[in-house]
Design a protein around this motif. Structure first.
Motif, mmCIF file in Angstrom:
data_model
loop_
_atom_site.group_PDB
_atom_site.id
_atom_site.type_symbol
_atom_site.label_atom_id
_atom_site.label_comp_id
_atom_site.label_asym_id
_atom_site.label_seq_id
_atom_site.Cartn_x
_atom_site.Cartn_y
_atom_site.Cartn_z
ATOM 1 N N GLY A 202 0.793 -1.221 0.000
ATOM 2 C CA GLY A 202 0.000 0.000 0.000
ATOM 3 C C GLY A 202 0.825 1.271 0.000
ATOM 4 O O GLY A 202 0.295 2.353 -0.315
ATOM 5 N N ASP A 203 2.105 1.193 0.368
ATOM 6 C CA ASP A 203 2.969 2.372 0.326
ATOM 7 C C ASP A 203 3.468 2.597 -1.090
ATOM 8 O O ASP A 203 3.581 1.650 -1.885
ATOM 9 C CB ASP A 203 4.149 2.218 1.286
ATOM 10 N N ASP A 204 3.785 3.824 -1.405
ATOM 11 C CA ASP A 204 4.203 4.200 -2.740
ATOM 12 C C ASP A 204 5.723 4.201 -2.832
ATOM 13 O O ASP A 204 6.398 4.945 -2.114
ATOM 14 C CB ASP A 204 3.658 5.585 -3.082
ATOM 15 N N LYS A 205 6.280 3.359 -3.701
ATOM 16 C CA LYS A 205 7.733 3.251 -3.826
ATOM 17 C C LYS A 205 8.363 4.579 -4.229
ATOM 18 O O LYS A 205 9.383 4.988 -3.675
ATOM 19 C CB LYS A 205 8.100 2.160 -4.827
ATOM 20 N N ALA A 206 7.778 5.272 -5.199
ATOM 21 C CA ALA A 206 8.345 6.537 -5.653
ATOM 22 C C ALA A 206 8.389 7.556 -4.520
ATOM 23 O O ALA A 206 9.363 8.316 -4.381
ATOM 24 C CB ALA A 206 7.543 7.078 -6.828
ATOM 25 N N ALA A 207 7.340 7.576 -3.702
ATOM 26 C CA ALA A 207 7.319 8.495 -2.567
ATOM 27 C C ALA A 207 8.385 8.125 -1.547
ATOM 28 O O ALA A 207 9.018 9.003 -0.943
ATOM 29 C CB ALA A 207 5.930 8.495 -1.922
ATOM 30 N N GLU A 208 8.597 6.832 -1.349
ATOM 31 C CA GLU A 208 9.632 6.393 -0.425
ATOM 32 C C GLU A 208 11.023 6.801 -0.924
ATOM 33 O O GLU A 208 11.868 7.252 -0.145
ATOM 34 C CB GLU A 208 9.564 4.878 -0.224
ATOM 35 N N VAL A 209 11.253 6.631 -2.211
ATOM 36 C CA VAL A 209 12.551 7.020 -2.776
ATOM 37 C C VAL A 209 12.754 8.526 -2.633
ATOM 38 O O VAL A 209 13.844 8.998 -2.281
ATOM 39 C CB VAL A 209 12.655 6.568 -4.243
ATOM 40 N N ALA A 210 11.721 9.303 -2.893
ATOM 41 C CA ALA A 210 11.816 10.752 -2.739
ATOM 42 C C ALA A 210 12.126 11.118 -1.287
ATOM 43 O O ALA A 210 12.912 12.041 -1.015
ATOM 44 C CB ALA A 210 10.526 11.411 -3.192
ATOM 45 N N ARG A 211 11.518 10.409 -0.356
ATOM 46 C CA ARG A 211 11.772 10.659 1.065
ATOM 47 C C ARG A 211 13.235 10.379 1.413
ATOM 48 O O ARG A 211 13.878 11.143 2.154
ATOM 49 C CB ARG A 211 10.833 9.790 1.909
ATOM 50 N N LEU A 212 13.786 9.299 0.862
ATOM 51 C CA LEU A 212 15.187 8.961 1.118
ATOM 52 C C LEU A 212 16.124 10.026 0.546
ATOM 53 O O LEU A 212 17.124 10.381 1.172
ATOM 54 C CB LEU A 212 15.514 7.596 0.523
ATOM 55 N N ARG A 213 15.812 10.520 -0.623
ATOM 56 C CA ARG A 213 16.638 11.589 -1.203
ATOM 57 C C ARG A 213 16.613 12.823 -0.301
ATOM 58 O O ARG A 213 17.634 13.477 -0.102
ATOM 59 C CB ARG A 213 16.139 11.930 -2.603
ATOM 60 N N PRO A 228 12.923 -2.447 -12.116
ATOM 61 C CA PRO A 228 11.865 -2.041 -11.198
ATOM 62 C C PRO A 228 12.362 -1.591 -9.827
ATOM 63 O O PRO A 228 11.565 -1.130 -9.010
ATOM 64 C CB PRO A 228 10.993 -3.300 -11.079
ATOM 65 N N TRP A 229 13.639 -1.753 -9.543
ATOM 66 C CA TRP A 229 14.186 -1.287 -8.269
ATOM 67 C C TRP A 229 14.971 0.004 -8.494
ATOM 68 O O TRP A 229 15.339 0.348 -9.614
ATOM 69 C CB TRP A 229 15.061 -2.352 -7.624
ATOM 70 N N THR A 230 15.253 0.722 -7.400
ATOM 71 C CA THR A 230 15.993 1.975 -7.456
ATOM 72 C C THR A 230 17.267 1.844 -6.653
ATOM 73 O O THR A 230 17.229 1.441 -5.477
ATOM 74 C CB THR A 230 15.143 3.136 -6.899
ATOM 75 N N CYS A 231 18.397 2.152 -7.268
ATOM 76 C CA CYS A 231 19.696 2.068 -6.616
ATOM 77 C C CYS A 231 20.074 3.428 -6.037
ATOM 78 O O CYS A 231 20.019 4.443 -6.737
ATOM 79 C CB CYS A 231 20.768 1.620 -7.603
ATOM 80 N N LEU A 232 20.446 3.442 -4.764
ATOM 81 C CA LEU A 232 20.807 4.661 -4.064
ATOM 82 C C LEU A 232 22.065 4.427 -3.247
ATOM 83 O O LEU A 232 22.513 3.282 -3.083
ATOM 84 C CB LEU A 232 19.670 5.083 -3.122
ATOM 85 N N GLU A 236 27.266 8.177 3.351
ATOM 86 C CA GLU A 236 28.683 7.801 3.276
ATOM 87 C C GLU A 236 28.988 6.936 2.061
ATOM 88 O O GLU A 236 30.078 6.379 1.947
ATOM 89 C CB GLU A 236 29.122 7.098 4.560
ATOM 90 N N GLY A 237 28.047 6.819 1.137
ATOM 91 C CA GLY A 237 28.313 6.122 -0.112
ATOM 92 C C GLY A 237 28.037 4.638 -0.121
ATOM 93 O O GLY A 237 28.378 3.953 -1.093
ATOM 94 N N HIS A 238 27.398 4.092 0.930
ATOM 95 C CA HIS A 238 27.046 2.670 0.934
ATOM 96 C C HIS A 238 25.842 2.452 0.026
ATOM 97 O O HIS A 238 24.801 3.093 0.192
ATOM 98 C CB HIS A 238 26.708 2.195 2.346
ATOM 99 N N GLU A 239 25.991 1.524 -0.907
ATOM 100 C CA GLU A 239 24.907 1.243 -1.836
ATOM 101 C C GLU A 239 23.754 0.511 -1.139
ATOM 102 O O GLU A 239 23.975 -0.289 -0.228
ATOM 103 C CB GLU A 239 25.407 0.368 -2.989
ATOM 104 N N PHE A 240 22.549 0.777 -1.603
ATOM 105 C CA PHE A 240 21.384 -0.021 -1.222
ATOM 106 C C PHE A 240 20.332 0.136 -2.301
ATOM 107 O O PHE A 240 20.419 1.046 -3.145
ATOM 108 C CB PHE A 240 20.842 0.371 0.161
ATOM 109 N N CYS A 241 19.362 -0.766 -2.311
ATOM 110 C CA CYS A 241 18.308 -0.728 -3.324
ATOM 111 C C CYS A 241 16.939 -0.703 -2.652
ATOM 112 O O CYS A 241 16.730 -1.351 -1.622
ATOM 113 C CB CYS A 241 18.391 -1.936 -4.251
ATOM 114 N N VAL A 242 16.028 0.042 -3.262
ATOM 115 C CA VAL A 242 14.626 0.025 -2.857
ATOM 116 C C VAL A 242 13.883 -0.801 -3.899
ATOM 117 O O VAL A 242 13.840 -0.439 -5.083
ATOM 118 C CB VAL A 242 14.029 1.439 -2.762
ATOM 119 N N LEU A 243 13.339 -1.917 -3.470
ATOM 120 C CA LEU A 243 12.686 -2.850 -4.366
ATOM 121 C C LEU A 243 11.240 -2.453 -4.596
ATOM 122 O O LEU A 243 10.627 -1.741 -3.796
ATOM 123 C CB LEU A 243 12.756 -4.266 -3.791
#
Length: 246
Positions: A202-213, A228-232, A236-243
């Motif tokens: 029910g949560d919006d992935k795009a909104a979550e990514v915007a919140r992280l930015r 379909p995932w977003t790499c961020l 400190e430069g540690h990679e992670f993905c929002v699925l």
């Protein structure tokens, strides 16, 4: 809105072999739901697992560099005998001793068959109910910065934050800890190991990514193309993905 860690992503030349190793290490099963090897609790493939943080081993063509990973797993044990048995069993299954400058310590540092470091801990009361993975550990320069970012990024509880470490865990009090430890040096190469996060239904992935930015994450282009995932990366430069929920 919040995100939850659902898996540790490990890149490997041979994902099947590395997946089998981690299944052996954790007493879990290796599943092949697609082009990756997923390692999760026994009993059938369930994703996302309601309690455990699984492992997703992803095939890549590039070998691992010799640079120490700045993200690793700590494995829990219940007794000195269990620790010794687990170390011996994993060495027989392909692990090798690793020297990361740890000196004389009560835990054992090993590397998986493709060189990814991990620790087999001595028994610790704090990890008695985590399951086989005690903690996902991240080397960092400023645990306070990491605690602030990840404490806002996730729905996990920030248990401790000092100049030397920040510690989070699921608000439900289950599964592994996420620990940011002050370590010398800076991140210079992409890690072979990172966290994958998932929005709640029910949560919006795009909104979550915007919140992280807005919290300080920045976009990462690894040549992933249209996925379909977003790499961020975190501050400190540690990679992670929002699925994407599926």
């Amino acid at each position: 809105m919040a995100l939850r860690p659902v898996q540790v992503n490990i890149k490997a030349l041979d994902d099947s072999a590395v997946g089998r190793f981690w299944a052996e290490a954790l007493g879990w099963s290796a599943y092949r739901p697609g082009v990756t090897t997923y390692v999760g609790p026994v009993g059938g493939y369930v994703w996302p697992d309601p309690v455990a943080v699984g492992i997703n081993v992803v095939p890549v063509p590039e070998p691992r560099t010799t640079t120490k990973n700045r993200v690793h797993l700590d494995l829990a044990t219940t007794s000195a005998a269990h620790q010794a048995e687990l170390v011996a069993r994993l060495v027989a299954f392909g692990a090798t001793p690793a020297d990361v400058g740890q000196g004389t310590v009560p835990w054992t540092v090993l590397a998986d068959p493709e060189g990814n470091e991990f620790c087999v801990l001595e028994p610790r009361e704090v990890y008695r109910d985590t399951g086989p993975i005690a903690a996902v550990v991240v080397d960092c320069q400023d645990p306070r910065v990491m605690g602030r970012f990840w404490g806002e990024a996730l729905d996990w509880t920030l248990h401790q934050v000092t100049d030397d470490q920040a510690v989070l865990r699921s608000a439900k009090g289950v599964g592994p800890y996420l620990e940011f430890l002050r370590r010398p040096g800076v991140k210079t190469v992409p890690d072979r190991v990172h966290l994958d996060l998932l929005p709640y239904p029910g949560d919006d992935k795009a909104a979550e990514v915007a919140r992280l930015r807005a919290l300080g994450a920045t976009d990462l282009d690894l040549g992933q193309g249209d996925v379909p995932w977003t790499c961020l990366v975190d501050p400190e430069g540690h990679e992670f993905c929002v699925l994407a929920p599926s």
